[in-house]
Structure formats: structure tokens, C-alpha cells
Design a protein around this motif. Sequence first.
Motif, PDB file in Angstrom:
ATOM      1  N   SER A 186     -11.408  -1.296   0.185  1.00  0.00           N
ATOM      2  CA  SER A 186     -11.640   0.146   0.377  1.00  0.00           C
ATOM      3  C   SER A 186     -10.428   0.957  -0.052  1.00  0.00           C
ATOM      4  O   SER A 186     -10.571   2.056  -0.616  1.00  0.00           O
ATOM      5  CB  SER A 186     -11.981   0.439   1.840  1.00  0.00           C
ATOM      6  OG  SER A 186     -10.902   0.110   2.694  1.00  0.00           O
ATOM      7  N   GLU A 221      -2.125  -0.530   2.009  1.00  0.00           N
ATOM      8  CA  GLU A 221      -2.065   0.531   1.011  1.00  0.00           C
ATOM      9  C   GLU A 221      -1.165   0.145  -0.165  1.00  0.00           C
ATOM     10  O   GLU A 221      -1.483   0.426  -1.331  1.00  0.00           O
ATOM     11  CB  GLU A 221      -1.590   1.823   1.654  1.00  0.00           C
ATOM     12  CG  GLU A 221      -2.581   2.460   2.615  1.00  0.00           C
ATOM     13  CD  GLU A 221      -2.744   1.708   3.944  1.00  0.00           C
ATOM     14  OE1 GLU A 221      -3.734   1.947   4.648  1.00  0.00           O
ATOM     15  OE2 GLU A 221      -1.871   0.860   4.274  1.00  0.00           O
ATOM     16  N   THR A 281     -10.628   3.689  -2.982  1.00  0.00           N
ATOM     17  CA  THR A 281     -10.242   5.062  -2.663  1.00  0.00           C
ATOM     18  C   THR A 281      -9.156   5.565  -3.614  1.00  0.00           C
ATOM     19  O   THR A 281      -9.221   6.699  -4.120  1.00  0.00           O
ATOM     20  CB  THR A 281      -9.757   5.151  -1.204  1.00  0.00           C
ATOM     21  OG1 THR A 281     -10.844   4.814  -0.335  1.00  0.00           O
ATOM     22  CG2 THR A 281      -9.265   6.553  -0.873  1.00  0.00           C
ATOM     23  N   GLN A 282      -8.160   4.737  -3.871  1.00  0.00           N
ATOM     24  CA  GLN A 282      -7.074   5.154  -4.768  1.00  0.00           C
ATOM     25  C   GLN A 282      -7.581   5.360  -6.202  1.00  0.00           C
ATOM     26  O   GLN A 282      -7.142   6.275  -6.899  1.00  0.00           O
ATOM     27  CB  GLN A 282      -5.944   4.129  -4.732  1.00  0.00           C
ATOM     28  CG  GLN A 282      -5.192   4.112  -3.403  1.00  0.00           C
ATOM     29  CD  GLN A 282      -4.091   3.055  -3.359  1.00  0.00           C
ATOM     30  OE1 GLN A 282      -3.572   2.650  -4.395  1.00  0.00           O
ATOM     31  NE2 GLN A 282      -3.742   2.605  -2.172  1.00  0.00           N
ATOM     32  N   GLU A 330      -9.486   8.654  -6.232  1.00  0.00           N
ATOM     33  CA  GLU A 330      -8.567   9.790  -6.167  1.00  0.00           C
ATOM     34  C   GLU A 330      -7.985  10.126  -7.537  1.00  0.00           C
ATOM     35  O   GLU A 330      -7.586  11.267  -7.782  1.00  0.00           O
ATOM     36  CB  GLU A 330      -7.437   9.485  -5.178  1.00  0.00           C
ATOM     37  CG  GLU A 330      -7.886   9.514  -3.719  1.00  0.00           C
ATOM     38  CD  GLU A 330      -6.803   9.047  -2.753  1.00  0.00           C
ATOM     39  OE1 GLU A 330      -6.993   9.213  -1.535  1.00  0.00           O
ATOM     40  OE2 GLU A 330      -5.777   8.491  -3.219  1.00  0.00           O
ATOM     41  N   LYS A 368     -17.085   9.732  -1.400  1.00  0.00           N
ATOM     42  CA  LYS A 368     -15.892   9.998  -2.213  1.00  0.00           C
ATOM     43  C   LYS A 368     -16.182   9.915  -3.711  1.00  0.00           C
ATOM     44  O   LYS A 368     -15.304  10.208  -4.528  1.00  0.00           O
ATOM     45  CB  LYS A 368     -14.793   8.993  -1.855  1.00  0.00           C
ATOM     46  CG  LYS A 368     -14.245   9.148  -0.437  1.00  0.00           C
ATOM     47  CD  LYS A 368     -13.259   8.035  -0.103  1.00  0.00           C
ATOM     48  CE  LYS A 368     -12.757   8.158   1.330  1.00  0.00           C
ATOM     49  NZ  LYS A 368     -11.865   7.032   1.711  1.00  0.00           N
ATOM     50  N   SER A 409     -18.962   6.109   3.341  1.00  0.00           N
ATOM     51  CA  SER A 409     -17.727   6.875   3.155  1.00  0.00           C
ATOM     52  C   SER A 409     -17.265   6.798   1.698  1.00  0.00           C
ATOM     53  O   SER A 409     -16.853   7.815   1.105  1.00  0.00           O
ATOM     54  CB  SER A 409     -16.635   6.342   4.084  1.00  0.00           C
ATOM     55  OG  SER A 409     -15.395   6.986   3.836  1.00  0.00           O
ATOM     56  N   LEU A 410     -17.330   5.605   1.105  1.00  0.00           N
ATOM     57  CA  LEU A 410     -16.949   5.453  -0.297  1.00  0.00           C
ATOM     58  C   LEU A 410     -17.915   6.203  -1.213  1.00  0.00           C
ATOM     59  O   LEU A 410     -17.500   6.810  -2.217  1.00  0.00           O
ATOM     60  CB  LEU A 410     -16.901   3.975  -0.670  1.00  0.00           C
ATOM     61  CG  LEU A 410     -15.758   3.166  -0.044  1.00  0.00           C
ATOM     62  CD1 LEU A 410     -15.951   1.679  -0.308  1.00  0.00           C
ATOM     63  CD2 LEU A 410     -14.413   3.628  -0.583  1.00  0.00           C
TER      64      LEU A 410
END
Length: 367
Positions: free
Chosen positions: A22, A181, A26-27, A30, A52, A48-49
Motif C-alpha cells: 500500500s 515508508e 500510494t507513493q 502521488e 486515490k 482507499s487505494l
Amino acid sequence: MKGEPMKRARVLVTAAAGKIGSAVATQLLEQGVPTRVMVRRTDSRSESLKAKGAEVVVGDMLDIRQIQAALEGVDRLFLNPPYHPHVLYGSVAFAVAARRAEVKAVVTLSQWLASPDHPSLMTRSHWLTDELFELMPDTAHVTVNPGFFADNYMNLVPTAANMGVLPFPTGGGLNAPPSNEDIARVAVGALLDPQRHNGMVYRPTGPTVLSGQDIADAIGEALGRKVRHIDIPPKMFVKAVRAGAKELGYDEFLQSCLYHYHAETRLGTFVVGGPTTHVRDVAGVEPEDILTIARRYTTGPECRRTVGNFVRVFANSLVGAVTPMPNFEKFERVQQHPKPASPQFAGESDFWRIEHDPAARKQSVQL
């Protein structure tokens, strides 16, 4: 593929509902990268993904047909193998499907311990997966081999918050734990420019080598209370994990892997060749320190010092204490896990050190 703008490439991220997957997805999103995510089922994490901007596909990472469908139209793959006794079967399926789909680049998430002789089947499978993708000459391949994740310690933040202790087996050994992360940042950096990183093995770590008490101190500072590290025996930790297996989502295979890993900290395995500069080298940022990581885990309701939370944590510790120790040797025998003739922990293996530690590798070449 060389010189092709990343915005034109589509990336498939596997195990995207997990913590690393995830974060990678996400990165990428972005940065405006077209991203398809593969999950086992739809739930709040996949939704959620999707919100995004991710394209969500549901599939089994051991099913060649579903893998082929997920890779259709994909240029680059982030492969995060699941903890499963047949994970190598899945890796072969992904390699076959990626070859047929003409995927140009693959970034695999492996592990620091990856070795052909390790007692853990998962660790041996990671090593073979790394070797497998190196056999694809027309596909850029990057391996990300993180050390023992900071996230593993943070599972005990509720215990630290309510009892003031961090019960974790280290055997007096040290570690430089990376954040989820930062691991994702290295994977994303490789996906953004795979030709530049082709053939590389990156081992992201945190910035500093830490003891168990160092980690407890950081968690304590984030919580605003003193926390003491207790170096419990690995068997006691495994029993506690077994007691909370349903809540943690740890099946017996994953438990058997963990049983083999805790000796590595005592052997000093996670500080061989570390801390590394790979987070900075690939992502262009400094790796997160343990206090920064801990602060992300100390804001939930389970970290509040309440009577209810204390009773819950204390009761869980009692259940762990009386939970019988599983017989993993029998489990592995019944499951017919293949075994090396002479199993060796990574920290005891000259072969692993030569592959892993630049200094040992240089010395072996000179000899």
C-alpha cells in the motif's frame, strides 16, 4: 524502455493491501504514475487505494491465469511475495506471465536474510526468486532486501503504552530497522528509473544501529512514558504470537518462519554491512529515525492508558504464557517442506556474508 517517461508506464503492485504494498502504491499514485494494484479481496484498504486513483484487480498470487490477467498492459511490476509455503510456485508464475506480457522491469521485495541454506523455507524461496528474475535478460530487475522491519517492534506499542515494557527477543543483538515508508521509497525509486538501477540489490535500513532498549526508549518518548525493554526468550515470543495469531493474521507457516528469524538478531546478522545509505542513494532522502517511526504508531485508541486497555494487554500476556509451544519441526515435516542438507542461519553462513557484505565479498575475490 530506457529514457521512456514514467508517466507512460503502467505499474502493477502486488499484495497492495499490505503495509509495504500500500505504501508503494500510494507513493506511485502521488507522483501521477498509472498504478494497478492486485489484492486478494476488496475491503476498506483496496477502496482507499481506489479512491486515490488506483485500478484495483482481485486475484490469487498463485493462480497463473489471474496473474496473466493482472499483468495485461503492464510495463513494470512490483512483486511482493506473500508468506506462503508455495510462494516459489507463485514467483515462477509471475516470471512466466511477465515474460509473455513483455514486462520491461521487475522490482522484487526480498529479505535481508535471503540465502539458499536458511532453515526458513520462505527465506530460501526469496533467494531463489531473486535468482529467477536475474535469468530474464530482457527485463530490468532490482532486488530490495530490507532488514528486520521497525514495524515488527511497533506491534507491541499497546503493551508498552499500558505496561511500560517492550517484551521482544533480541539476544543482546543490534538492528538498524527501516520503516515501511522507506522500504517503499527504495522500491518506488527503482520503479521510476529501472534502467539506472538494473541489476542492483538494495538493502534499506534505518540510519542508526539500535539495541532493544534504544527502541524502547524511542517508543517511550513517543508515548510520553518510560518503557523498559525485556529480552524475552524467542519461544516465549512465538507463543505470544500464536496466542494472537487470529488478530495478527499470522498462520502457522508464518509463525514457523518467525521462529527461525529471531536467532539472527543475536548473531548480529542485521548489522552486517549496515547501516546502509540505500534509502538516500535511491530515494534521495535520509532514512527515518526510530523516533519518527514510533510517533506514527502511538496515536491510536489502543495506545491510551486506560483500565480497559491495561486489562486487555495483561490478559493477552497471560494467554500467551499458557499457550503451548508449537512443534514446527513436525509441521514442516508434515507439510513436506524441502530442506537443505546443512541448514545455516544467515549470520552463520560464509556464503551469505560473501553475497551480502561488500567487505566480505571483496576479501573473497582477493583470496
